[in-house]
Motif scaffolding. Sequence first.
Motif, PDB file in Angstrom:
ATOM      1  N   LYS A  69     -21.145 -13.886  23.992  1.00 40.68           N
ATOM      2  CA  LYS A  69     -20.121 -14.261  23.028  1.00 40.68           C
ATOM      3  C   LYS A  69     -20.453 -14.853  21.786  1.00 40.68           C
ATOM      4  CE  LYS A  69     -18.004 -18.090  25.112  1.00 40.68           C
ATOM      5  NZ  LYS A  69     -16.816 -19.006  25.288  1.00 40.68           N
ATOM      6  N   TYR A 102      -5.764 -20.418  15.595  1.00 42.67           N
ATOM      7  CA  TYR A 102      -6.243 -21.167  16.551  1.00 42.67           C
ATOM      8  C   TYR A 102      -5.056 -21.158  17.767  1.00 42.67           C
ATOM      9  CZ  TYR A 102      -9.970 -22.727  13.628  1.00 42.67           C
ATOM     10  OH  TYR A 102     -10.873 -22.884  12.721  1.00 42.67           O
ATOM     11  N   GLN A 128     -21.451 -23.457  18.925  1.00 40.92           N
ATOM     12  CA  GLN A 128     -21.471 -22.915  17.675  1.00 40.92           C
ATOM     13  C   GLN A 128     -19.719 -22.770  17.058  1.00 40.92           C
ATOM     14  OE1 GLN A 128     -24.204 -21.301  16.635  1.00 40.92           O
ATOM     15  NE2 GLN A 128     -25.023 -22.548  18.157  1.00 40.92           N
ATOM     16  N   ASN A 129     -18.925 -23.149  18.073  1.00 36.49           N
ATOM     17  CA  ASN A 129     -17.521 -22.916  17.571  1.00 36.49           C
ATOM     18  C   ASN A 129     -17.074 -24.372  17.098  1.00 36.49           C
ATOM     19  OD1 ASN A 129     -17.463 -20.933  20.051  1.00 36.49           O
ATOM     20  ND2 ASN A 129     -16.510 -20.254  18.220  1.00 36.49           N
ATOM     21  N   LEU A 130     -16.066 -24.274  16.392  1.00 42.26           N
ATOM     22  CA  LEU A 130     -15.604 -25.700  15.335  1.00 42.26           C
ATOM     23  C   LEU A 130     -15.028 -26.652  16.386  1.00 42.26           C
ATOM     24  CD1 LEU A 130     -14.850 -26.924  12.745  1.00 42.26           C
ATOM     25  CD2 LEU A 130     -12.712 -25.958  12.851  1.00 42.26           C
ATOM     26  N   THR A 174     -12.073 -10.204  15.795  1.00 39.82           N
ATOM     27  CA  THR A 174     -13.459  -9.789  15.247  1.00 39.82           C
ATOM     28  C   THR A 174     -13.365  -8.385  14.643  1.00 39.82           C
ATOM     29  OG1 THR A 174     -15.605 -10.622  14.813  1.00 39.82           O
ATOM     30  CG2 THR A 174     -15.058  -9.509  17.027  1.00 39.82           C
ATOM     31  N   ARG A 196      -7.930 -19.783  10.357  1.00 40.69           N
ATOM     32  CA  ARG A 196      -8.031 -18.876  11.421  1.00 40.69           C
ATOM     33  C   ARG A 196      -6.816 -19.292  12.218  1.00 40.69           C
ATOM     34  NH1 ARG A 196     -11.919 -17.568   9.300  1.00 40.69           N
ATOM     35  NH2 ARG A 196     -14.022 -17.292  10.037  1.00 40.69           N
ATOM     36  N   SER A 212     -11.379  -8.782  20.854  1.00 33.05           N
ATOM     37  CA  SER A 212     -11.176 -10.121  19.824  1.00 33.05           C
ATOM     38  C   SER A 212     -10.795  -9.317  18.383  1.00 33.05           C
ATOM     39  CB  SER A 212     -12.828 -10.346  19.573  1.00 33.05           C
ATOM     40  OG  SER A 212     -12.707 -11.352  18.335  1.00 33.05           O
ATOM     41  N   CYS A 232     -11.961 -22.101   5.150  1.00 32.09           N
ATOM     42  CA  CYS A 232     -11.496 -20.795   5.873  1.00 32.09           C
ATOM     43  C   CYS A 232     -10.256 -20.926   6.747  1.00 32.09           C
ATOM     44  CB  CYS A 232     -12.736 -20.438   6.879  1.00 32.09           C
ATOM     45  SG  CYS A 232     -14.297 -19.815   6.142  1.00 32.09           S
ATOM     46  N   ASP A 259     -19.016 -15.169   7.980  1.00 33.72           N
ATOM     47  CA  ASP A 259     -17.508 -15.798   8.392  1.00 33.72           C
ATOM     48  C   ASP A 259     -16.493 -14.980   7.355  1.00 33.72           C
ATOM     49  OD1 ASP A 259     -17.322 -17.781  10.173  1.00 33.72           O
ATOM     50  OD2 ASP A 259     -17.871 -19.340   8.741  1.00 33.72           O
ATOM     51  N   ARG A 293     -20.985 -20.268   5.811  1.00 31.10           N
ATOM     52  CA  ARG A 293     -21.820 -19.817   7.047  1.00 31.10           C
ATOM     53  C   ARG A 293     -21.906 -18.375   6.621  1.00 31.10           C
ATOM     54  NH1 ARG A 293     -19.981 -20.571  13.192  1.00 31.10           N
ATOM     55  NH2 ARG A 293     -18.036 -19.367  12.537  1.00 31.10           N
ATOM     56  N   THR A 319     -20.311 -30.032   9.920  1.00 29.15           N
ATOM     57  CA  THR A 319     -20.331 -29.714   8.721  1.00 29.15           C
ATOM     58  C   THR A 319     -19.280 -28.628   8.489  1.00 29.15           C
ATOM     59  OG1 THR A 319     -22.608 -29.634   8.810  1.00 29.15           O
ATOM     60  CG2 THR A 319     -21.880 -28.324   6.931  1.00 29.15           C
ATOM     61  N   VAL A 320     -18.445 -28.869   7.319  1.00 27.79           N
ATOM     62  CA  VAL A 320     -17.207 -27.696   7.251  1.00 27.79           C
ATOM     63  C   VAL A 320     -17.721 -26.525   6.324  1.00 27.79           C
ATOM     64  CG1 VAL A 320     -15.057 -27.244   6.171  1.00 27.79           C
ATOM     65  CG2 VAL A 320     -15.345 -29.516   7.419  1.00 27.79           C
ATOM     66  N   PHE A 321     -17.922 -25.318   6.943  1.00 24.02           N
ATOM     67  CA  PHE A 321     -18.704 -24.367   6.316  1.00 24.02           C
ATOM     68  C   PHE A 321     -17.835 -23.732   5.213  1.00 24.02           C
ATOM     69  CE2 PHE A 321     -20.569 -23.637  10.600  1.00 24.02           C
ATOM     70  CZ  PHE A 321     -21.742 -24.306  10.648  1.00 24.02           C
ATOM     71  N   TYR A 363     -22.281  -8.629  18.575  1.00 21.69           N
ATOM     72  CA  TYR A 363     -21.173  -9.076  19.488  1.00 21.69           C
ATOM     73  C   TYR A 363     -19.933  -8.425  19.114  1.00 21.69           C
ATOM     74  CZ  TYR A 363     -17.079 -11.999  20.381  1.00 21.69           C
ATOM     75  OH  TYR A 363     -15.757 -12.426  20.722  1.00 21.69           O
ATOM     76  N   ASN A 371      -8.507 -17.256  18.101  1.00 23.35           N
ATOM     77  CA  ASN A 371      -9.483 -18.471  18.287  1.00 23.35           C
ATOM     78  C   ASN A 371      -8.948 -19.451  19.517  1.00 23.35           C
ATOM     79  OD1 ASN A 371     -10.232 -17.391  15.666  1.00 23.35           O
ATOM     80  ND2 ASN A 371     -11.680 -19.198  15.855  1.00 23.35           N
TER      81      ASN A 371
HETATM   82  C1  UD1 Z   1     -15.743 -15.969  15.853  1.00 21.09           C
HETATM   83  C2  UD1 Z   1     -15.026 -14.396  15.825  1.00 21.09           C
HETATM   84  C3  UD1 Z   1     -14.186 -14.415  17.158  1.00 21.09           C
HETATM   85  C4  UD1 Z   1     -15.289 -14.824  18.163  1.00 21.09           C
HETATM   86  C5  UD1 Z   1     -16.039 -16.113  18.277  1.00 21.09           C
HETATM   87  C6  UD1 Z   1     -17.089 -16.149  19.349  1.00 21.09           C
HETATM   88  C7  UD1 Z   1     -14.052 -13.922  13.774  1.00 21.09           C
HETATM   89  C8  UD1 Z   1     -12.709 -13.929  12.737  1.00 21.09           C
HETATM   90  N1  UD1 Z   1     -14.075 -14.644  14.695  1.00 21.09           N
HETATM   91  O1  UD1 Z   1     -14.971 -16.954  15.762  1.00 21.09           O
HETATM   92  O2  UD1 Z   1     -13.578 -13.206  17.298  1.00 21.09           O
HETATM   93  O3  UD1 Z   1     -14.587 -14.634  19.382  1.00 21.09           O
HETATM   94  O4  UD1 Z   1     -16.737 -16.124  16.758  1.00 21.09           O
HETATM   95  O5  UD1 Z   1     -17.790 -17.280  18.969  1.00 21.09           O
HETATM   96  O6  UD1 Z   1     -14.918 -13.234  13.416  1.00 21.09           O
HETATM   97  N2  UD1 Z   1     -16.696 -23.792  11.332  1.00 21.09           N
HETATM   98  C9  UD1 Z   1     -17.198 -24.852  10.625  1.00 21.09           C
HETATM   99  N3  UD1 Z   1     -18.069 -25.962  11.142  1.00 21.09           N
HETATM  100  C10 UD1 Z   1     -18.487 -25.618  12.383  1.00 21.09           C
HETATM  101  C11 UD1 Z   1     -18.188 -24.225  13.187  1.00 21.09           C
HETATM  102  C12 UD1 Z   1     -17.048 -23.685  12.465  1.00 21.09           C
HETATM  103  O7  UD1 Z   1     -16.639 -25.264   9.518  1.00 21.09           O
HETATM  104  O8  UD1 Z   1     -19.474 -26.417  12.833  1.00 21.09           O
HETATM  105  C13 UD1 Z   1     -15.492 -22.977  10.771  1.00 21.09           C
HETATM  106  C14 UD1 Z   1     -16.111 -21.411  10.629  1.00 21.09           C
HETATM  107  O9  UD1 Z   1     -16.684 -21.440   9.412  1.00 21.09           O
HETATM  108  C15 UD1 Z   1     -14.578 -20.847  10.784  1.00 21.09           C
HETATM  109  C16 UD1 Z   1     -13.828 -21.851  11.777  1.00 21.09           C
HETATM  110  O10 UD1 Z   1     -14.578 -23.148  11.826  1.00 21.09           O
HETATM  111  O11 UD1 Z   1     -14.154 -20.945   9.400  1.00 21.09           O
HETATM  112  C17 UD1 Z   1     -13.845 -21.369  13.088  1.00 21.09           C
HETATM  113  O12 UD1 Z   1     -15.337 -21.032  13.579  1.00 21.09           O
HETATM  114  P1  UD1 Z   1     -15.631 -20.711  14.866  1.00 21.09           P
HETATM  115  O13 UD1 Z   1     -15.105 -21.519  15.870  1.00 21.09           O
HETATM  116  O14 UD1 Z   1     -17.090 -20.498  15.024  1.00 21.09           O
HETATM  117  O15 UD1 Z   1     -14.989 -19.213  15.167  1.00 21.09           O
HETATM  118  P2  UD1 Z   1     -14.958 -17.781  14.420  1.00 21.09           P
HETATM  119  O16 UD1 Z   1     -16.166 -17.840  13.692  1.00 21.09           O
HETATM  120  O17 UD1 Z   1     -13.673 -17.801  13.671  1.00 21.09           O
END
Ligand code: UD1
Length: 340
Positions: A86, A234, A199-201, A127, A232, A125, A230, A298, A295, A217-219, A150, A180
Motif C-alpha cells: 500500500k 481522516y 509515509q503517512n501523516l 484514491t 483529507r 481506496s 491539503c 498529492d 509532494r 514537513t507539511v507538504f 498502487y 484516510n
Molecule cells: C494516499 C491515498 C490513499 C492510500 C494511502 C496509502 C489519496 C487521496 N489517498 O493517502 O488512498 O491508501 O495514500 O498510503 O490518494 N502529509 C504531509 N507531511 C507528511 C505526510 C503527509 O504534509 O509527512 C500530507 C499529505 O500531503 C496529504 C496528507 O498529509 O495531504 C495525508 O497524507 P498521507 O497520510 O500520506 O495519505 P494520502 O496521501 O492522503
Amino acid sequence: MKKILVTGGLGFIGSHTVVELVQAGYEPVIIDDLSNSHISILDQLTTILGFKPQFHQVDLCDEAAVKNLATSIADVTGIIHFAAFKAVGESVAHPLKYYRNNFYSLINLLNAYYGKPLNFVFSSSCTVYGQPDNLPVTEDAPVKAAQSPYGNTKQIAEEILQDMIASGANYKVVSLRYFNPVGAHKSALIGELPIGVPQNLVPFITQTAIGKREKVTVFGNDYNTPDGSCIRDYIHVVDLAKAHVAALKYMEEESFKGYDVFNIGTGKGTSVLEVVNAFERTTGVKFAWSIGPRRDGDVEQVWGDVTKSTEVLKWKAELDVDTMMASAWEWEKAIANKPL
Ligand code: UD1
C-alpha cells in the motif's frame, strides 16, 4: 459461529477488524505472510480478546498454498481481503512488485474458493477518485486515471471483482473505498506499525512527537483550500473496522446479490494544518514542523459523501479527529515503552 477469513489480519486495519468481528459474534481466521506486520500483534490480540485467534502464515501469491488453505479451511462464510502492498511511492519505484503481489493474491484467493457462496469484502481506496470534480465525492463519481501503480491495483481489482460477478460467480462482493485511516484501539495494544520511515501523516507526527524523527514537513500551503494545506477525510481505524462487520451483515441479507461499493469515511474534510493543531491541542505535546514544498502526486482535497454507507450499510463513523490523535499518541507511547 460464522467463520471469516481475514487476510492481512495482523496488519493495521486487519487487526482492528479482527477485534470488531469477535465482538460481533464472528470467528475470524487470520491469514498473514508477516511481510508488513509483526507476529507479536497476535499476542496483543490475544490480550484484547481473551483467547488466541486462529492464525496461519500463508503467502497468498503461492497458488498451491492458497489451494491448501481453501481445502483445510473450507467452512468460511466470508473473506475480508486486506492483504496488499500500500505504499504509493514504493509502487512507483517497484511497479511489478505491486502488480504481482496485489493481483496474484486476489486471484489466487478468488480461484481457490470459487464456487462457494461466499461474502467477499475488498479493501479499496478513495484514491480511485483522483481529484474529484465535486465534493464530497459520491460512489458514482468517475474513476480517474490512476496516479500510481498502487492506485491502479485498486481500480483494476474492483474491475476484476465486477467482471467475476457479471460472469455469474457465486460470490457476493462489497468494495469499501477507505478514506484516510488513522488512530488506534483504545487499549493501545494494537495500532499502525510503519516499517521504516512512515509515509503517512499521522504516524510521522507521532514518531516526531516521541523523538524518533526530527521534524514534520507539511507538504505545501499554497493549495486552493482555506488554510492552503491539503484536505483529507481522516477516519478512526476502529470506525473503519466496524464498517467491515456492517458490510458482512449487508451481504448476509437474502436480497443482496452481486456487487456493491461504498465510501468509508466521516464525510468531513480536515486539512493537514488542522491535523497538526488537533494533535498538539489534544495531547498537549508540541513537535517541530514546518511548511515544505508540495509532494508529487498529492490530490488537493478529497472527502467522501457517506450517505450511501449510512443508509444502506447502516453504518456511520462516530469518532472525531481529536480521538484519532489521542489514540494514535497513546499507541506510539505504548510501543516506545514496550517495543514489540
Ligand atoms: C494516499 C491515498 C490513499 C492510500 C494511502 C496509502 C489519496 C487521496 N489517498 O493517502 O488512498 O491508501 O495514500 O498510503 O490518494 N502529509 C504531509 N507531511 C507528511 C505526510 C503527509 O504534509 O509527512 C500530507 C499529505 O500531503 C496529504 C496528507 O498529509 O495531504 C495525508 O497524507 P498521507 O497520510 O500520506 O495519505 P494520502 O496521501 O492522503
